[in-house]
Design a protein around this motif. Structure first.
Motif, PDB file in Angstrom:
ATOM      1  N   TYR A   1       5.002  26.074  16.460  1.00  0.00           N
ATOM      2  CA  TYR A   1       4.909  27.528  15.587  1.00  0.00           C
ATOM      3  C   TYR A   1       4.054  26.641  14.501  1.00  0.00           C
ATOM      4  CZ  TYR A   1       9.321  29.237  17.147  1.00  0.00           C
ATOM      5  OH  TYR A   1      10.343  29.699  18.219  1.00  0.00           O
ATOM      6  N   ARG A   2       3.405  27.328  14.358  1.00  0.00           N
ATOM      7  CA  ARG A   2       1.878  27.480  13.871  1.00  0.00           C
ATOM      8  C   ARG A   2       2.521  26.784  12.124  1.00  0.00           C
ATOM      9  NH1 ARG A   2      -2.709  31.245  14.773  1.00  0.00           N
ATOM     10  NH2 ARG A   2      -1.870  31.440  16.407  1.00  0.00           N
ATOM     11  N   VAL A   3       1.987  26.893  11.582  1.00  0.00           N
ATOM     12  CA  VAL A   3       2.280  25.971  10.173  1.00  0.00           C
ATOM     13  C   VAL A   3       0.731  25.525   9.263  1.00  0.00           C
ATOM     14  CG1 VAL A   3       4.808  25.451  10.735  1.00  0.00           C
ATOM     15  CG2 VAL A   3       2.299  23.222  10.478  1.00  0.00           C
TER      16      VAL A   3
ATOM     17  N   MET B   1       0.740  -0.901  -0.129  1.00  0.00           N
ATOM     18  CA  MET B   1       0.125  -0.257  -0.617  1.00  0.00           C
ATOM     19  C   MET B   1       0.926   0.952   0.228  1.00  0.00           C
ATOM     20  SD  MET B   1      -2.880   0.504   2.570  1.00  0.00           S
ATOM     21  CE  MET B   1      -4.701  -0.451   2.132  1.00  0.00           C
ATOM     22  N   ASN B   2       0.328   1.876  -1.309  1.00  0.00           N
ATOM     23  CA  ASN B   2       1.244   3.619  -1.398  1.00  0.00           C
ATOM     24  C   ASN B   2       0.626   4.541  -0.448  1.00  0.00           C
ATOM     25  OD1 ASN B   2       3.183   2.435  -2.907  1.00  0.00           O
ATOM     26  ND2 ASN B   2       2.205   3.078  -4.607  1.00  0.00           N
ATOM     27  N   LYS B   3       1.689   4.962   0.220  1.00  0.00           N
ATOM     28  CA  LYS B   3       1.385   6.115   1.284  1.00  0.00           C
ATOM     29  C   LYS B   3       1.518   7.400   0.571  1.00  0.00           C
ATOM     30  CE  LYS B   3       2.894   5.465   6.016  1.00  0.00           C
ATOM     31  NZ  LYS B   3       4.098   6.170   6.896  1.00  0.00           N
ATOM     32  N   PRO B   4       0.561   8.409   0.774  1.00  0.00           N
ATOM     33  CA  PRO B   4      -0.118   9.267   0.166  1.00  0.00           C
ATOM     34  C   PRO B   4       1.599  10.092   0.254  1.00  0.00           C
ATOM     35  CG  PRO B   4      -1.753   9.412   1.604  1.00  0.00           C
ATOM     36  CD  PRO B   4      -1.158   8.383   1.289  1.00  0.00           C
ATOM     37  N   ALA B   5       2.139  11.082  -0.871  1.00  0.00           N
ATOM     38  CA  ALA B   5       3.217  12.324   0.032  1.00  0.00           C
ATOM     39  C   ALA B   5       2.895  13.439   0.503  1.00  0.00           C
ATOM     40  CB  ALA B   5       3.577  12.668  -1.752  1.00  0.00           C
ATOM     41  N   PRO B   6       3.830  13.372   1.985  1.00  0.00           N
ATOM     42  CA  PRO B   6       3.330  14.543   2.643  1.00  0.00           C
ATOM     43  C   PRO B   6       2.673  16.162   2.124  1.00  0.00           C
ATOM     44  CG  PRO B   6       5.466  13.597   2.982  1.00  0.00           C
ATOM     45  CD  PRO B   6       5.151  12.793   2.171  1.00  0.00           C
ATOM     46  N   GLN B   7       2.084  16.413   2.822  1.00  0.00           N
ATOM     47  CA  GLN B   7       2.030  17.926   2.459  1.00  0.00           C
ATOM     48  C   GLN B   7       2.537  18.422   2.792  1.00  0.00           C
ATOM     49  OE1 GLN B   7      -2.418  19.294   2.945  1.00  0.00           O
ATOM     50  NE2 GLN B   7      -2.146  21.037   1.319  1.00  0.00           N
ATOM     51  N   LYS B   8       3.260  19.570   1.700  1.00  0.00           N
ATOM     52  CA  LYS B   8       3.970  20.465   2.391  1.00  0.00           C
ATOM     53  C   LYS B   8       3.703  21.411   2.750  1.00  0.00           C
ATOM     54  CE  LYS B   8       7.459  23.990   0.524  1.00  0.00           C
ATOM     55  NZ  LYS B   8       7.706  25.469  -0.559  1.00  0.00           N
ATOM     56  N   MET B   9       3.483  21.782   4.151  1.00  0.00           N
ATOM     57  CA  MET B   9       3.733  22.761   5.132  1.00  0.00           C
ATOM     58  C   MET B   9       4.726  24.346   4.951  1.00  0.00           C
ATOM     59  SD  MET B   9       0.926  21.690   6.204  1.00  0.00           S
ATOM     60  CE  MET B   9       0.034  22.124   7.645  1.00  0.00           C
ATOM     61  N   LEU B  10       3.855  25.796   5.007  1.00  0.00           N
ATOM     62  CA  LEU B  10       4.559  26.834   5.574  1.00  0.00           C
ATOM     63  C   LEU B  10       4.551  27.082   6.877  1.00  0.00           C
ATOM     64  CD1 LEU B  10       2.371  27.678   2.579  1.00  0.00           C
ATOM     65  CD2 LEU B  10       5.310  27.212   2.274  1.00  0.00           C
ATOM     66  N   SER B  11       5.353  27.471   7.028  1.00  0.00           N
ATOM     67  CA  SER B  11       5.553  28.752   8.515  1.00  0.00           C
ATOM     68  C   SER B  11       4.614  29.488   8.142  1.00  0.00           C
ATOM     69  CB  SER B  11       6.966  29.283   8.918  1.00  0.00           C
ATOM     70  OG  SER B  11       7.551  30.101   7.463  1.00  0.00           O
ATOM     71  N   ILE B  12       3.821  30.399   9.062  1.00  0.00           N
ATOM     72  CA  ILE B  12       3.415  31.771   8.622  1.00  0.00           C
ATOM     73  C   ILE B  12       4.379  33.177   8.040  1.00  0.00           C
ATOM     74  CG2 ILE B  12       3.990  32.855  11.562  1.00  0.00           C
ATOM     75  CD1 ILE B  12       1.029  33.137  11.601  1.00  0.00           C
ATOM     76  N   GLY B  13       5.464  32.612   8.172  1.00  0.00           N
ATOM     77  CA  GLY B  13       6.675  33.896   7.730  1.00  0.00           C
ATOM     78  C   GLY B  13       6.959  33.616   6.947  1.00  0.00           C
ATOM     79  N   THR B  14       6.729  32.542   6.243  1.00  0.00           N
ATOM     80  CA  THR B  14       6.682  31.784   4.586  1.00  0.00           C
ATOM     81  C   THR B  14       5.289  31.976   3.666  1.00  0.00           C
ATOM     82  OG1 THR B  14       8.427  30.726   4.965  1.00  0.00           O
ATOM     83  CG2 THR B  14       7.405  30.116   2.605  1.00  0.00           C
ATOM     84  N   LEU B  15       4.541  32.130   4.703  1.00  0.00           N
ATOM     85  CA  LEU B  15       2.810  32.972   4.239  1.00  0.00           C
ATOM     86  C   LEU B  15       2.937  34.103   3.643  1.00  0.00           C
ATOM     87  CD1 LEU B  15       0.169  30.862   3.461  1.00  0.00           C
ATOM     88  CD2 LEU B  15      -0.574  31.594   5.846  1.00  0.00           C
ATOM     89  N   ALA B  16       3.129  34.458   5.088  1.00  0.00           N
ATOM     90  CA  ALA B  16       3.728  35.810   4.872  1.00  0.00           C
ATOM     91  C   ALA B  16       4.660  36.795   3.082  1.00  0.00           C
ATOM     92  CB  ALA B  16       3.651  36.830   5.796  1.00  0.00           C
ATOM     93  N   ARG B  17       4.792  35.949   3.155  1.00  0.00           N
ATOM     94  CA  ARG B  17       5.921  36.645   2.740  1.00  0.00           C
ATOM     95  C   ARG B  17       4.784  35.903   1.137  1.00  0.00           C
ATOM     96  NH1 ARG B  17      10.035  35.087   5.801  1.00  0.00           N
ATOM     97  NH2 ARG B  17       9.989  32.799   4.183  1.00  0.00           N
ATOM     98  N   GLU B  18       4.622  35.440   0.287  1.00  0.00           N
ATOM     99  CA  GLU B  18       3.932  34.610  -0.667  1.00  0.00           C
ATOM    100  C   GLU B  18       3.141  35.217  -0.134  1.00  0.00           C
ATOM    101  OE1 GLU B  18       4.655  32.257  -2.724  1.00  0.00           O
ATOM    102  OE2 GLU B  18       6.876  32.099  -1.356  1.00  0.00           O
ATOM    103  N   THR B  19       2.151  35.791   0.086  1.00  0.00           N
ATOM    104  CA  THR B  19       0.535  36.038   0.271  1.00  0.00           C
ATOM    105  C   THR B  19       1.095  37.862   0.027  1.00  0.00           C
ATOM    106  OG1 THR B  19       0.183  36.038   2.596  1.00  0.00           O
ATOM    107  CG2 THR B  19      -0.780  34.085   0.801  1.00  0.00           C
ATOM    108  N   GLY B  20       2.206  39.063   1.208  1.00  0.00           N
ATOM    109  CA  GLY B  20       2.045  40.512   0.700  1.00  0.00           C
ATOM    110  C   GLY B  20       0.888  40.368   2.605  1.00  0.00           C
TER     111      GLY B  20
ATOM    112  N   ARG C   1       0.033  22.457  14.089  1.00  0.00           N
ATOM    113  CA  ARG C   1       1.972  22.973  15.636  1.00  0.00           C
ATOM    114  C   ARG C   1       2.166  22.037  14.661  1.00  0.00           C
ATOM    115  NH1 ARG C   1       0.738  28.429  17.637  1.00  0.00           N
ATOM    116  NH2 ARG C   1      -1.163  28.664  18.320  1.00  0.00           N
ATOM    117  N   ALA C   2       3.976  22.607  14.213  1.00  0.00           N
ATOM    118  CA  ALA C   2       4.507  21.911  14.259  1.00  0.00           C
ATOM    119  C   ALA C   2       5.214  20.961  15.569  1.00  0.00           C
ATOM    120  CB  ALA C   2       5.621  22.188  13.407  1.00  0.00           C
ATOM    121  N   SER C   3       6.212  20.441  15.356  1.00  0.00           N
ATOM    122  CA  SER C   3       6.825  19.600  16.776  1.00  0.00           C
ATOM    123  C   SER C   3       7.418  20.589  17.721  1.00  0.00           C
ATOM    124  CB  SER C   3       7.988  18.574  16.163  1.00  0.00           C
ATOM    125  OG  SER C   3       8.753  19.041  15.198  1.00  0.00           O
ATOM    126  N   ASN C   4       8.000  21.505  17.169  1.00  0.00           N
ATOM    127  CA  ASN C   4       8.345  22.427  17.682  1.00  0.00           C
ATOM    128  C   ASN C   4       7.395  23.612  17.996  1.00  0.00           C
ATOM    129  OD1 ASN C   4       7.291  24.892  15.372  1.00  0.00           O
ATOM    130  ND2 ASN C   4      10.136  24.985  14.793  1.00  0.00           N
TER     131      ASN C   4
END
Length: 128
Positions: A44-46, A1-20, A39-42
């Motif tokens: 932080y919001r992702v 059985m194939n596992k789905p590829a993990p979805q890319k997660m963005l930090s809030i800072g990256t999301l802010a930069r990408e969207t303005g 929440r990531a393991s650390n």
């Protein structure tokens, strides 16, 4: 059985930069349930990469005059896709928003006319 590829997660800072959008705005949208964060393991919001389109669409709807509460009530077809076309479910609220904007414009035009009369005649015109 194939596992789905993990979805890319963005930090809030990256999301802010990408969207303005500011980090504060993104937190605000997330707090209103307009975005799906985790929440990531650390601790932080992702956000999933799809949040880029969602933030851009939220910004467009805000720029059109909708409140976050109104946006929250929109179906996913309007909230989740950047540049989404109108959904039949939102037509009535869009018409109401347009009527409200038109009333505001009419009020501003009346005020402008009164102010022009004040400047040209030097007196305060009577109320309508």
């Amino acid at each position: 059985m194939n596992k789905p590829a993990p979805q890319k997660m963005l930090s809030i800072g990256t999301l802010a930069r990408e969207t303005g959008a500011s980090v504060r705005s993104i937190r605000h949208y997330d707090g209103h349930g307009l975005l799906a964060s985790s929440r990531a393991s650390n601790g932080y919001r992702v956000f999933p990469a799809t949040a880029i389109e969602q933030v851009k669409q939220i910004q467009r709807l805000i720029a059109t005059g909708f409140s976050l509460a109104e946006i929250q009530s929109f179906p996913d077809c309007m909230r989740m896709i950047e540049g989404a076309m109108s959904c039949p479910d939102t037509t009535e609220i869009q018409r109401k928003r347009l009527a409200s904007i038109e009333r505001q414009i009419a009020d501003l035009e009346r005020r402008r006319t009164r102010l022009r009369l004040m400047l040209t005649e030097g007196t305060t015109p009577p109320l309508d």
